[in-house]
Scaffold this motif. Structure first.
Motif, PDB file in Angstrom:
ATOM      1  N   GLN A   3       0.810  -1.214   0.000  1.00 16.55           N
ATOM      2  CA  GLN A   3       0.000   0.000   0.000  1.00 16.55           C
ATOM      3  C   GLN A   3       0.842   1.263   0.000  1.00 16.55           C
ATOM      4  O   GLN A   3       0.516   2.241  -0.669  1.00 16.55           O
ATOM      5  CB  GLN A   3      -0.910   0.008   1.229  1.00 16.55           C
ATOM      6  CG  GLN A   3      -1.903  -1.144   1.295  1.00 16.55           C
ATOM      7  CD  GLN A   3      -3.125  -0.925   0.427  1.00 16.55           C
ATOM      8  OE1 GLN A   3      -3.026  -0.848  -0.798  1.00 16.55           O
ATOM      9  NE2 GLN A   3      -4.267  -0.806   1.049  1.00 16.55           N
ATOM     10  N   HIS A   4       1.928   1.248   0.764  1.00 18.21           N
ATOM     11  CA  HIS A   4       2.705   2.494   0.873  1.00 18.21           C
ATOM     12  C   HIS A   4       4.151   2.237   1.276  1.00 18.21           C
ATOM     13  O   HIS A   4       4.727   2.985   2.060  1.00 18.21           O
ATOM     14  CB  HIS A   4       2.046   3.444   1.878  1.00 18.21           C
ATOM     15  CG  HIS A   4       1.576   2.780   3.147  1.00 18.21           C
ATOM     16  ND1 HIS A   4       2.414   2.370   4.144  1.00 18.21           N
ATOM     17  CD2 HIS A   4       0.331   2.432   3.539  1.00 18.21           C
ATOM     18  CE1 HIS A   4       1.719   1.815   5.127  1.00 18.21           C
ATOM     19  NE2 HIS A   4       0.442   1.840   4.776  1.00 18.21           N
ATOM     20  N   GLN A  63       2.616   3.355  -3.543  1.00 21.91           N
ATOM     21  CA  GLN A  63       1.903   2.091  -3.716  1.00 21.91           C
ATOM     22  C   GLN A  63       2.571   1.240  -4.790  1.00 21.91           C
ATOM     23  O   GLN A  63       2.986   1.736  -5.838  1.00 21.91           O
ATOM     24  CB  GLN A  63       0.455   2.382  -4.108  1.00 21.91           C
ATOM     25  CG  GLN A  63      -0.444   1.157  -4.177  1.00 21.91           C
ATOM     26  CD  GLN A  63      -1.893   1.531  -4.402  1.00 21.91           C
ATOM     27  OE1 GLN A  63      -2.217   2.681  -4.723  1.00 21.91           O
ATOM     28  NE2 GLN A  63      -2.794   0.579  -4.248  1.00 21.91           N
ATOM     29  N   THR A 123       0.786   6.978  -6.550  1.00 26.58           N
ATOM     30  CA  THR A 123      -0.257   6.857  -5.532  1.00 26.58           C
ATOM     31  C   THR A 123       0.315   6.305  -4.236  1.00 26.58           C
ATOM     32  O   THR A 123       1.288   5.558  -4.225  1.00 26.58           O
ATOM     33  CB  THR A 123      -1.401   5.944  -6.002  1.00 26.58           C
ATOM     34  OG1 THR A 123      -0.897   4.622  -6.229  1.00 26.58           O
ATOM     35  CG2 THR A 123      -2.030   6.467  -7.272  1.00 26.58           C
ATOM     36  N   SER A 134      -1.609   4.502  -0.965  1.00 27.43           N
ATOM     37  CA  SER A 134      -2.911   4.055  -0.487  1.00 27.43           C
ATOM     38  C   SER A 134      -2.928   3.887   1.024  1.00 27.43           C
ATOM     39  O   SER A 134      -2.007   3.316   1.609  1.00 27.43           O
ATOM     40  CB  SER A 134      -3.295   2.726  -1.146  1.00 27.43           C
ATOM     41  OG  SER A 134      -4.522   2.245  -0.633  1.00 27.43           O
ATOM     42  N   VAL A 178      -5.959   2.738   2.225  1.00 28.81           N
ATOM     43  CA  VAL A 178      -7.230   2.017   2.299  1.00 28.81           C
ATOM     44  C   VAL A 178      -7.000   0.736   3.085  1.00 28.81           C
ATOM     45  O   VAL A 178      -6.179  -0.100   2.707  1.00 28.81           O
ATOM     46  CB  VAL A 178      -7.765   1.696   0.893  1.00 28.81           C
ATOM     47  CG1 VAL A 178      -9.025   0.853   0.989  1.00 28.81           C
ATOM     48  CG2 VAL A 178      -8.034   2.980   0.133  1.00 28.81           C
ATOM     49  N   THR A 198      -6.607   7.768  -0.584  1.00 30.85           N
ATOM     50  CA  THR A 198      -5.523   7.598  -1.536  1.00 30.85           C
ATOM     51  C   THR A 198      -4.885   8.962  -1.780  1.00 30.85           C
ATOM     52  O   THR A 198      -5.598   9.923  -2.111  1.00 30.85           O
ATOM     53  CB  THR A 198      -6.016   7.022  -2.871  1.00 30.85           C
ATOM     54  OG1 THR A 198      -6.723   5.807  -2.630  1.00 30.85           O
ATOM     55  CG2 THR A 198      -4.853   6.753  -3.809  1.00 30.85           C
ATOM     56  N   GLN A 257     -10.736   4.426  -2.469  1.00 36.45           N
ATOM     57  CA  GLN A 257      -9.701   3.677  -3.170  1.00 36.45           C
ATOM     58  C   GLN A 257      -9.636   4.142  -4.628  1.00 36.45           C
ATOM     59  O   GLN A 257     -10.439   3.743  -5.462  1.00 36.45           O
ATOM     60  CB  GLN A 257      -9.994   2.182  -3.090  1.00 36.45           C
ATOM     61  CG  GLN A 257      -8.881   1.293  -3.616  1.00 36.45           C
ATOM     62  CD  GLN A 257      -9.150  -0.172  -3.318  1.00 36.45           C
ATOM     63  OE1 GLN A 257     -10.178  -0.536  -2.754  1.00 36.45           O
ATOM     64  NE2 GLN A 257      -8.226  -1.037  -3.699  1.00 36.45           N
ATOM     65  N   THR A 277      -7.703   4.347  -8.193  1.00 31.50           N
ATOM     66  CA  THR A 277      -6.761   3.533  -8.966  1.00 31.50           C
ATOM     67  C   THR A 277      -6.613   4.100 -10.374  1.00 31.50           C
ATOM     68  O   THR A 277      -7.346   4.975 -10.798  1.00 31.50           O
ATOM     69  CB  THR A 277      -7.250   2.072  -9.062  1.00 31.50           C
ATOM     70  OG1 THR A 277      -8.464   2.015  -9.817  1.00 31.50           O
ATOM     71  CG2 THR A 277      -7.496   1.484  -7.677  1.00 31.50           C
ATOM     72  N   ASN A 331      -7.105  -3.218  -6.788  1.00 34.20           N
ATOM     73  CA  ASN A 331      -5.642  -3.163  -6.815  1.00 34.20           C
ATOM     74  C   ASN A 331      -5.047  -4.223  -7.733  1.00 34.20           C
ATOM     75  O   ASN A 331      -3.882  -4.116  -8.134  1.00 34.20           O
ATOM     76  CB  ASN A 331      -5.071  -3.360  -5.404  1.00 34.20           C
ATOM     77  CG  ASN A 331      -5.182  -2.123  -4.556  1.00 34.20           C
ATOM     78  OD1 ASN A 331      -5.432  -1.038  -5.054  1.00 34.20           O
ATOM     79  ND2 ASN A 331      -5.002  -2.292  -3.253  1.00 34.20           N
TER      80      ASN A 331
END
Length: 1006
Positions: A149-150, A172, A189, A191, A193, A201, A222, A224, A654
């Protein structure tokens, strides 16, 4: 990573040994890495065969005019791709004017991340074609939701100059990031979430010309598939195409008629998008006012790519009508290409490291054999000509250099240490900045790296509760009492009866650790530090200070976590903890308990796959989901909602909605493991076993129904996202309504139902385990990758071993020649510095992170680190200094003021883990003139060892009490942080004449 969320007491939870992910490369990625796994050419019962690739050094076409057309030499077309291995994420480029000869433009990595295996990532090219933007991370990050995610890195590469500009950190890792538009702005990005589907995001718009962030915005939900445009970022939010303004407001442009997997700008401000709907790939155009359908393709057979002046659809595109879409062109290919060149003249169909193909004999070891060789396959669209080549990257070439003659005689080193009165130090250098229970670099906690046959044997036994082998007292030098792995970690009975299929557990071990119990630096037969999940809590970076409270403490082949952190309640007892850390068999037994607990948790919630019979591999898909991201069982919390979280839900956007089953078509899938949720990756490894360094499968296939070799006999993997996304968890995949897949954005998004997708019900349609080793059989022999290091073959003289007790090794060596001196490792430079924010830190905090044990060399043990740039300039990297000192017992040497004795000095080099040119400095002690002189001899460890255990004679030096030999990893200005510096045993051999055979010292003068 395996998480368990239950209502049990702390004591009960400890006994289930929760394990959390740390690295799974190889498996996941393939490598060894590695990260990702050791893969290779598939057999008929595995993935589709891969043709061999010629070693043509990047050249795709030998007859470019025939393949590319008349104008190829004046073309400006360029192809840019990215692929990873254990040395980094490689950016490759090929110009049509050079017959599309692929070359490495840049290698993206974060130097010194410990034991992470291969790298993975995604790349796009900006609209001008001048820059490439990339997101990259260790493949092992895909085992851990937070890192996906990050936790990835971002960079921009100038394709003309090769300049790399690091950009946003903590982005991400997903197939849609980065996003490139028609200009030179790139969107990354981050995220937040969560597993409930709730969160935000953050979008980072970066100017590729400078690498600087020019705008940020935070979107609720979220978001994308970012696509930067001059007046805002386009993307997908809640099943709709939206445009995000500077303030973060998302304006809805249109509902989407399916699950989007590609979004690309075209001519005239139009945008083309590809979705999955009704089991097909469907292409649409958005012209700013309405959506127009352009046709369909079979599922997973269509790719959409930016193109200069428009865009390109390629693959099985016979059903696509481009007449209604100005600027859109199409090219036919056997399947969905990996990438397309900027003008569409070349489709790259595959790009993967040789590490993915079984050439992994030393993957994860310090030598990285097989890394840096990238196999590329492509198709010329003008003629339909297929081609293949192999690209050799810079990291694949290690230039040999002769030993360097001694430097100025009698001059002290930059960092002077005491010449006498040596003080004994901790013989087990280790950081004190981790709460993990078994300390890293502890010579009493060395893990033996098993070979794949041993792993399969242990799994076959453990899943049936028959892992009844007795480990003797002090097994592997850990100092523990004798134990039985199955007694320490008994099999947890499954609710309703039955057993964990062996292949399910084998797939987990492939994904999580690539069958590694010791660190990635150790190959089968080596000892080494236990494989450890983020021991310092600093994302495994050797450049970040330890963050004590954030340590993961995942140990070994199954990454066991619970009970392994001394700061948390109910830690394991020493025998249990050291068994988990050092013994692969005990670790597997603990891992099987964790998976069994997950199965039982789902049963307690009434959640089943198909018939719920544990005998069938397919029925474990939800247990695997929960093994990685947790099962929520406490109905007294979260409004009574329970079940499985959103992160690994197949409906999560994702993951590309058009994905094929993991590894079914090619081992190349392992280069991009972030495209699949955890349970699909495990099922892929079950169906397509990773290959070992000898190109043989690491473990057996399950028993497939209907014969097992035809496509119908493969695992009936469930990719029907609707099965896990319905009204039971407030989820709507947005196939028609365009609503948010998880509109509640809270714990009600957890899936808490059962599914039945038609497999695992009886012997005709379910896959069952295939035991290779009979229950109760003995532990198989270890298949060593290297010969064990020599025991007791030292030259006569004063031996100073790198172990305080030479018996403390994993190779079975016992002491016959005692160590007659002290070995000391000084970690850091013993000075502090201003970080620029008013704080001061000691470099000793950093140096231990890149120090490693290796079960190689004399008496089966050596230390190694990497060479870092020395000198006095601002770019010197002294924070990682590790200084080794070998000091003979002063009582056995001449007193100051006497004539002094002559000593021939021999240093031992292990057969692997020794690569750099290393200066060895002799501090002679106080000579007759009262001068503490030094002499230095530089040794090319790589060429001197040349894959063998060797004693290297430096030459003859006259020495006195207090004299010693030193070496460190910052003594040269040309070190880059890549090559290994090994510290092994040393012998000071008294002599009466100067040696003529030493490489440096041929006289008796100090």
């Amino acid at each position: 990573m395996a998480l368990t969320r239950s209502n049990k007491s702390a004591g009960a939870r400890r006994r289930t040994a929760r394990r959390t992910a740390r690295i799974g490369m190889l498996s996941c990625a393939v490598l060894a890495a590695g990260l990702l796994p050791a893969s290779g050419v598939a057999t008929s019962a595995q993935a589709a065969p891969q043709d061999s690739v010629p070693h043509t050094n990047g050249n795709l076409f030998t007859s470019p005019k025939k393949a590319l057309g008349e104008d190829w030499q004046t073309s400006t077309d360029r192809s840019v791709i990215g692929t990873g291995d254990s040395t980094g994420f490689h950016i490759l480029a090929a110009d049509e004017s050079q017959s599309f000869r692929y070359r490495e433009v840049a290698n993206l990595t974060e130097t010194g991340l410990d034991g992470i295996g291969p790298w993975t990532g995604y790349v796009c090219t900006t609209g001008t074609g001048r820059y490439a933007a990339a997101v990259y991370a260790p493949s092992t990050a895909t085992n851990k939701p937070a890192l996906m995610q990050h936790g990835a890195f971002a960079a921009v590469v100038d394709l003309t100059t090769g300049k790399v500009t690091r950009s946003v950190a903590g982005v991400q890792l997903a197939y849609f990031s980065p996003g490139c538009g028609q200009g030179d702005t790139v969107t990354f990005t981050r995220s937040a979430v969560g597993d409930s589907g709730k969160g935000t995001t953050k979008l980072f718009d970066v100017d590729a010309t400078t690498g600087k962030t020019v705008g940020t915005r935070t979107v609720t939900g979220q978001f994308t598939n970012p696509l930067p445009t001059p007046d805002g970022d386009l993307g997908v939010l809640g099943g709709r195409l939206v445009k995000v303004s500077a303030g973060g407001r998302a304006d809805v442009l249109t509902d989407l008629p399916g699950r989007l997997f590609a979004l690309t700008p075209s001519a005239g401000g139009a945008v083309d998008l590809a979705v999955v709907a009704h089991g097909k790939d469907v292409l649409h155009r958005w012209d700013g006012k309405k959506l127009t359908s352009l046709g369909t393709a079979p599922l997973g057979r269509l790719g959409l790519y930016p193109r200069r002046g428009g865009d390109l659809v390629a693959g099985d595109v016979s059903g696509i009508d481009t007449a209604k879409a100005p600027g859109l062109s199409k090219s036919t290919a056997p399947g969905k290409p990996l990438a397309a060149s900027r003008e569409g003249h070349l489709l790259t169909t595959s790009a993967a490291s040789e590490e993915l193909k079984g050439i992994t004999s030393k993957i994860g070891s310090s030598s990285r054999q097989g890394a840096g060789l990238i196999d590329v396959k492509a198709l010329a669209t003008t003629s339909g000509t297929p081609a293949a080549t192999q690209v050799t990257t810079a990291e694949a070439v290690t230039a040999g250099t002769d030993d360097v003659e001694p430097d100025v005689n009698g001059q002290p080193e930059k960092i002077a240490l005491a010449q006498s009165g040596v003080t004994a130090s901790d013989p087990n250098p280790q950081s004190h900045y981790s709460n993990c229970l078994v300390k890293r670099n502890n010579v009493h906690a060395q893990a033996l790296q098993p070979s794949t046959n041993m792993v399969e044997w242990a799994v076959d036994q453990a899943v049936h509760g028959d892992l009844n082998i007795t480990r003797p007292a002090n097994y592997l030098g850990a100092g523990s009492a004798a134990y039985n792995p199955q007694t320490l970690f008994p099999r947890l009975p499954l609710t309703g009866g039955g057993y964990v299929p062996a292949q399910v557990m084998l797939g987990i071990l492939a994904q999580e650790s690539n069958f590694k119990q010791a660190s990635w630096h150790s190959v089968p037969g080596d000892g080494g530090n236990p494989l450890l999940g983020d021991y310092y809590g600093n994302a495994d970076s050797i450049h970040n200070y330890p963050n004590n409270g954030a340590a993961d403490c995942g140990y070994g082949i199954a990454q066991v976590t619970t009970g392994m952190n001394e700061a948390k309640p109910d830690p394991y007892e020493p025998t249990e903890a050291y068994a988990i850390a050092t013994d692969y068999a005990a670790n597997i037994a603990a891992g099987v308990r964790i998976l069994s607990q997950t199965w039982n948790q789902l049963k307690s919630l009434g959640m089943n796959v198909n018939t719920g019979n544990p005998a069938y591999v397919e029925n474990w898909s939800m247990a695997l989901w929960g093994y990685n991201s947790g099962v929520y069982t406490d109905s007294s919390q979260n409004g009574g909602h329970t079940g499985l979280g959103w992160f690994n839900n197949p409906a999560n956007p994702n993951y590309p909605s058009d994905r094929a089953p993991f590894l079914r078509d090619s081992y190349d899938d392992a280069a991009h493991p972030a495209n699949w949720p955890y349970e699909e990756k495990i099922m892929g490894w079950v169906e397509t076993p990773q290959l070992t360094y000898n190109a043989k499968p690491s473990y057996a296939l399950p028993l497939f129904p209907t014969g097992g070799t035809s496509p119908a006999g493969k695992l009936n993997l469930n990719l029907n996202y609707r099965a896990y996304c319905d009204s039971s968890n407030n989820c709507d995949p947005g196939a028609s309504s365009g609503s948010d897949p998880c509109p509640a954005e809270n714990e009600t998004c957890w899936f808490h139902g059962s599914v039945d997708w038609g497999a695992g019900s009886d012997s005709t349609d379910g896959s069952t385990e295939n035991l290779v080793y009979s229950l109760g059989s003995g532990e198989p022999a270890l298949n060593r990758q290297y010969d064990a290091g020599p025991c007791n073959n030292a030259p006569a003289g004063l031996l100073v071993d790198d172990l305080p007790d030479p018996d403390d090794n994993t190779q079975g060596c016992t002491e016959s020649q005692p160590s007659e001196g002290k070995f000391n490792l000084q970690l850091g430079d013993n000075f502090t510095y201003d970080r620029g924010d008013g704080t001061w830190r000691a470099t000793g905090d950093i140096a231990p992170i890149d120090l490693h044990q290796l079960g190689a060399g004399y008496d089966g043990h050596a230390w190694f680190t990497h060479g870092y740039k020395g000198g006095a300039g601002s770019d010197a990297d002294l924070w990682h200094r590790v200084t080794a000192t070998w000091t003979p017992n002063p009582s056995l040497m001449s007193e100051p003021g006497t004539t002094g004795l002559l000593y021939d000095i021999y240093v031992h080099l292990p057969n692997h883990g020794a690569q750099a040119i290393v200066p060895y400095t002799v501090h002679v002690g106080m000579n007759t003139a009262g001068v503490a002189a030094t002499r230095t001899c530089s040794v090319n460890q790589a060429t001197r060892s040349n894959g063998k255990d060797v004693w290297v004679e430096l030459g003859t030096v006259r020495m006195w009490q207090g004299g010693n030999l030193q070496a460190d990893n910052t003594s040269r200005s040309d070190y880059t942080g890549d090559l290994d510096v090994a510290y092994d045993a040393v012998v000071f051999s008294a002599t009466t004449t100067a040696s003529s055979s030493g490489i440096c010292f041929h006289d008796a003068m100090p």
